[in-house]
Design a protein around this motif. Structure first.
Motif, PDB file in Angstrom:
ATOM      1  N   SER A 187      98.661  30.793  10.817  1.00 62.43           N
ATOM      2  CA  SER A 187      99.886  31.358  11.384  1.00 62.43           C
ATOM      3  C   SER A 187     101.085  30.460  11.108  1.00 62.43           C
ATOM      4  CB  SER A 187      99.713  31.575  12.885  1.00 62.43           C
ATOM      5  OG  SER A 187     100.911  32.063  13.467  1.00 62.43           O
ATOM      6  N   GLN A 188     100.909  29.169  11.324  1.00 61.84           N
ATOM      7  CA  GLN A 188     102.014  28.249  11.099  1.00 61.84           C
ATOM      8  C   GLN A 188     102.265  28.004   9.610  1.00 61.84           C
ATOM      9  OE1 GLN A 188     102.812  25.011  13.631  1.00 61.84           O
ATOM     10  NE2 GLN A 188     101.483  25.733  15.281  1.00 61.84           N
ATOM     11  N   ALA A 189     101.184  28.108   8.792  1.00 65.14           N
ATOM     12  CA  ALA A 189     101.361  27.960   7.341  1.00 65.14           C
ATOM     13  C   ALA A 189     102.179  29.113   6.783  1.00 65.14           C
ATOM     14  CB  ALA A 189     100.002  27.884   6.656  1.00 65.14           C
ATOM     15  N   ARG A 190     102.024  30.307   7.379  1.00 63.16           N
ATOM     16  CA  ARG A 190     102.842  31.450   6.953  1.00 63.16           C
ATOM     17  C   ARG A 190     104.289  31.255   7.392  1.00 63.16           C
ATOM     18  NH1 ARG A 190      98.562  34.231   9.453  1.00 63.16           N
ATOM     19  NH2 ARG A 190      96.926  34.746   7.938  1.00 63.16           N
ATOM     20  N   SER A 191     104.485  30.921   8.645  1.00 68.72           N
ATOM     21  CA  SER A 191     105.850  30.817   9.171  1.00 68.72           C
ATOM     22  C   SER A 191     106.626  29.676   8.529  1.00 68.72           C
ATOM     23  CB  SER A 191     105.818  30.642  10.700  1.00 68.72           C
ATOM     24  OG  SER A 191     105.164  29.439  11.059  1.00 68.72           O
ATOM     25  N   SER A 192     105.929  28.621   8.115  1.00 69.21           N
ATOM     26  CA  SER A 192     106.591  27.493   7.448  1.00 69.21           C
ATOM     27  C   SER A 192     106.792  27.746   5.955  1.00 69.21           C
ATOM     28  CB  SER A 192     105.769  26.221   7.637  1.00 69.21           C
ATOM     29  OG  SER A 192     104.561  26.287   6.888  1.00 69.21           O
ATOM     30  N   GLN A 193     106.230  28.859   5.455  1.00 69.88           N
ATOM     31  CA  GLN A 193     106.266  29.242   4.036  1.00 69.88           C
ATOM     32  C   GLN A 193     105.429  28.318   3.156  1.00 69.88           C
ATOM     33  OE1 GLN A 193     110.255  29.932   2.621  1.00 69.88           O
ATOM     34  NE2 GLN A 193     110.615  31.583   4.064  1.00 69.88           N
ATOM     35  N   ALA A 194     104.543  27.532   3.765  1.00 68.92           N
ATOM     36  CA  ALA A 194     103.668  26.661   2.970  1.00 68.92           C
ATOM     37  C   ALA A 194     102.742  27.491   2.088  1.00 68.92           C
ATOM     38  CB  ALA A 194     102.864  25.751   3.895  1.00 68.92           C
ATOM     39  N   LEU A 195     102.237  28.620   2.602  1.00 71.64           N
ATOM     40  CA  LEU A 195     101.383  29.482   1.787  1.00 71.64           C
ATOM     41  C   LEU A 195     102.164  30.049   0.613  1.00 71.64           C
ATOM     42  CD1 LEU A 195      99.273  31.554   4.367  1.00 71.64           C
ATOM     43  CD2 LEU A 195      98.598  29.529   3.077  1.00 71.64           C
ATOM     44  N   MET A 196     103.397  30.437   0.872  1.00 67.41           N
ATOM     45  CA  MET A 196     104.234  31.022  -0.166  1.00 67.41           C
ATOM     46  C   MET A 196     104.523  29.997  -1.268  1.00 67.41           C
ATOM     47  SD  MET A 196     105.824  33.751  -1.131  1.00 67.41           S
ATOM     48  CE  MET A 196     107.124  34.218  -2.263  1.00 67.41           C
TER      49      MET A 196
ATOM     50  N   MET B 128      95.396  21.140   3.139  1.00 65.79           N
ATOM     51  CA  MET B 128      96.325  21.411   4.229  1.00 65.79           C
ATOM     52  C   MET B 128      95.594  21.578   5.559  1.00 65.79           C
ATOM     53  SD  MET B 128      98.724  24.057   2.064  1.00 65.79           S
ATOM     54  CE  MET B 128      99.574  24.771   3.475  1.00 65.79           C
ATOM     55  N   LEU B 129      94.459  22.302   5.526  1.00 67.88           N
ATOM     56  CA  LEU B 129      93.681  22.500   6.753  1.00 67.88           C
ATOM     57  C   LEU B 129      93.106  21.171   7.246  1.00 67.88           C
ATOM     58  CD1 LEU B 129      92.391  24.253   8.918  1.00 67.88           C
ATOM     59  CD2 LEU B 129      90.525  24.775   7.304  1.00 67.88           C
ATOM     60  N   ALA B 130      92.569  20.356   6.344  1.00 67.95           N
ATOM     61  CA  ALA B 130      92.031  19.056   6.742  1.00 67.95           C
ATOM     62  C   ALA B 130      93.122  18.168   7.328  1.00 67.95           C
ATOM     63  CB  ALA B 130      91.378  18.364   5.541  1.00 67.95           C
TER      64      ALA B 130
ATOM     65  N   ASN C 220      90.797  18.590 -12.823  1.00 67.44           N
ATOM     66  CA  ASN C 220      91.857  18.110 -13.692  1.00 67.44           C
ATOM     67  C   ASN C 220      91.798  16.589 -13.738  1.00 67.44           C
ATOM     68  OD1 ASN C 220      94.278  17.888 -15.194  1.00 67.44           O
ATOM     69  ND2 ASN C 220      95.471  17.714 -13.309  1.00 67.44           N
ATOM     70  N   LYS C 221      91.321  16.066 -14.863  1.00 67.51           N
ATOM     71  CA  LYS C 221      91.170  14.612 -15.012  1.00 67.51           C
ATOM     72  C   LYS C 221      90.323  14.040 -13.880  1.00 67.51           C
ATOM     73  CE  LYS C 221      95.537  14.075 -17.514  1.00 67.51           C
ATOM     74  NZ  LYS C 221      96.879  13.439 -17.533  1.00 67.51           N
ATOM     75  N   ASP C 222      89.170  14.679 -13.647  1.00 64.22           N
ATOM     76  CA  ASP C 222      88.180  14.260 -12.651  1.00 64.22           C
ATOM     77  C   ASP C 222      88.664  14.432 -11.213  1.00 64.22           C
ATOM     78  OD1 ASP C 222      86.336  13.516 -14.625  1.00 64.22           O
ATOM     79  OD2 ASP C 222      87.278  11.535 -14.829  1.00 64.22           O
ATOM     80  N   VAL C 223      89.764  15.151 -11.012  1.00 62.08           N
ATOM     81  CA  VAL C 223      90.277  15.409  -9.660  1.00 62.08           C
ATOM     82  C   VAL C 223      90.322  16.917  -9.428  1.00 62.08           C
ATOM     83  CG1 VAL C 223      92.246  15.164  -8.099  1.00 62.08           C
ATOM     84  CG2 VAL C 223      91.646  13.293  -9.659  1.00 62.08           C
ATOM     85  N   LEU C 224      89.795  17.367  -8.280  1.00 62.21           N
ATOM     86  CA  LEU C 224      89.843  18.780  -7.950  1.00 62.21           C
ATOM     87  C   LEU C 224      91.269  19.189  -7.607  1.00 62.21           C
ATOM     88  CD1 LEU C 224      86.663  19.181  -5.726  1.00 62.21           C
ATOM     89  CD2 LEU C 224      87.086  20.322  -7.904  1.00 62.21           C
ATOM     90  N   ASP C 225      91.680  20.344  -8.096  1.00 63.12           N
ATOM     91  CA  ASP C 225      93.026  20.827  -7.818  1.00 63.12           C
ATOM     92  C   ASP C 225      93.028  22.348  -7.876  1.00 63.12           C
ATOM     93  OD1 ASP C 225      95.606  20.349  -7.038  1.00 63.12           O
ATOM     94  OD2 ASP C 225      96.118  19.125  -8.795  1.00 63.12           O
ATOM     95  N   GLY C 226      94.135  22.954  -7.430  1.00 64.52           N
ATOM     96  CA  GLY C 226      94.264  24.398  -7.476  1.00 64.52           C
ATOM     97  C   GLY C 226      94.731  24.969  -6.146  1.00 64.52           C
ATOM     98  N   PHE C 227      94.914  26.277  -6.121  1.00 65.36           N
ATOM     99  CA  PHE C 227      95.441  26.955  -4.934  1.00 65.36           C
ATOM    100  C   PHE C 227      94.530  26.762  -3.723  1.00 65.36           C
ATOM    101  CE2 PHE C 227      95.686  30.706  -2.177  1.00 65.36           C
ATOM    102  CZ  PHE C 227      97.031  30.733  -1.873  1.00 65.36           C
ATOM    103  N   ASP C 228      93.237  27.053  -3.863  1.00 70.45           N
ATOM    104  CA  ASP C 228      92.323  26.914  -2.725  1.00 70.45           C
ATOM    105  C   ASP C 228      92.120  25.454  -2.341  1.00 70.45           C
ATOM    106  OD1 ASP C 228      91.912  29.598  -2.262  1.00 70.45           O
ATOM    107  OD2 ASP C 228      90.100  29.728  -3.479  1.00 70.45           O
ATOM    108  N   ILE C 229      92.122  24.565  -3.325  1.00 67.20           N
ATOM    109  CA  ILE C 229      91.968  23.135  -3.030  1.00 67.20           C
ATOM    110  C   ILE C 229      93.136  22.664  -2.158  1.00 67.20           C
ATOM    111  CG2 ILE C 229      91.677  20.836  -3.990  1.00 67.20           C
ATOM    112  CD1 ILE C 229      89.449  22.845  -4.724  1.00 67.20           C
ATOM    113  N   THR C 230      94.341  23.149  -2.473  1.00 67.27           N
ATOM    114  CA  THR C 230      95.507  22.770  -1.680  1.00 67.27           C
ATOM    115  C   THR C 230      95.404  23.317  -0.264  1.00 67.27           C
ATOM    116  OG1 THR C 230      96.858  22.772  -3.684  1.00 67.27           O
ATOM    117  CG2 THR C 230      98.033  22.798  -1.586  1.00 67.27           C
ATOM    118  N   ILE C 231      94.933  24.555  -0.099  1.00 67.89           N
ATOM    119  CA  ILE C 231      94.738  25.127   1.235  1.00 67.89           C
ATOM    120  C   ILE C 231      93.736  24.283   2.023  1.00 67.89           C
ATOM    121  CG2 ILE C 231      93.900  27.118   2.541  1.00 67.89           C
ATOM    122  CD1 ILE C 231      96.566  27.642   1.230  1.00 67.89           C
TER     123      ILE C 231
END
Length: 275
Positions: free
Chosen positions: A245-254, A76-78, A62-73
């Protein structure tokens, strides 16, 4: 799509940076005398991730920047590892080769799990419960998968959807595309009669009118998404599990799913990652 400083993005960033307070050192893997992949990531201060190549809503430019659901994951991991993210956009068929050839440390690219793939790599618990199906326009005259004889059905080359379509609907004529973007463009032009894809691809068609007309003809299979790791990397896999595990409990995945998939999903879908 949310602006760079929207409340949704701030919530995702907050969830990412506060996911884990566990202390993970860069010590050598016990008993091996050599560095494992987690140690290399921490020493290099970089996480190399195979991500989707123009496969919205999981990953796209998107405008030369990577984005999306997996990109956000991946971001978050990094952030949780406190390292820089180095994404490598790859086609579906190149995801596992990129990992095995040490071009990346992990795969976060709408990766499904199969018995054959489990012989090659290890998988985390699931981070996005989805399904793959066959979709077409409500006015197409195609009532179900049985009516696909002689019809052109688009599918991403090298994907699980391609294998499932050929196995379950051999009467259809499979038309392979390199990614979901040209597949959906062909569908919009009516060059194909239907398409086989993950449900979130169908739910995220940019053209609202077209998206509202799309109907599911059949469910090919449940298809959760997993993070892929090379074999014999137990510390890295355990570290990823702690993050999820913590991404689920914090609702970050949701929150991430609701943002990118456009439709609200049941919180139960992200509760334990089992499948």
């Amino acid at each position: 799509m949310a602006a760079p400083h929207s409340p949704t993005r701030r919530l995702l960033i907050a969830g990412a940076t506060g996911l884990s307070t566990l202390s993970w050192t860069g010590a050598s893997a016990q008993g091996t005398g050599k560095s494992d992949q987690l140690e290399k990531i921490l020493q290099n201060k970089t996480l190399r991730v195979a991500v989707p190549q123009e496969f919205p809503p999981f990953g796209f430019t998107n405008k030369d920047v990577l984005d999306g659901f997996d990109i956000t994951i991946a971001r978050m991991l990094a952030a949780d590892l406190k390292v820089a993210l180095k994404p490598l956009p790859v086609a579906s068929a190149d995801r596992i080769p990129a990992l095995l050839e040490d071009r990346v440390d992990v795969i976060i690219s709408s990766l499904g799990k199969t018995a054959e793939r489990e012989k090659q790599i290890d998988f985390s618990s699931s981070y996005a419960p989805t399904y793959m199906g066959i979709f077409s326009d409500a006015n197409s005259g195609i009532a179900d998968a049985a009516a696909l004889k002689g019809r052109k059905v688009g599918v991403v080359r090298g994907s699980l959807e391609e294998a499932e379509l050929k196995a379950q609907a051999p009467q259809a004529t499979a038309m392979a595309f390199d990614s979901s973007a040209p597949l959906l463009e062909a569908y919009a032009r009516r060059s194909i009669d239907a398409f086989a894809a993950g449900n979130v691809v169908a739910e995220s068609i940019p053209d609202v009118a077209m998206r509202e007309r799309v109907r599911r003809l059949a469910v090919l299979r449940q298809s959760h998404c997993y993070i892929g790791v090379r074999k014999q990397e137990p510390r890295l896999l355990a570290r990823i599990e702690a993050f999820l595990s913590q991404a689920r409990s914090s609702q970050a995945l949701m929150v991430n799913a609701i943002h990118w998939f456009r439709h609200s999903l049941s919180p139960d879908m992200f509760r334990d990652g089992k499948s």
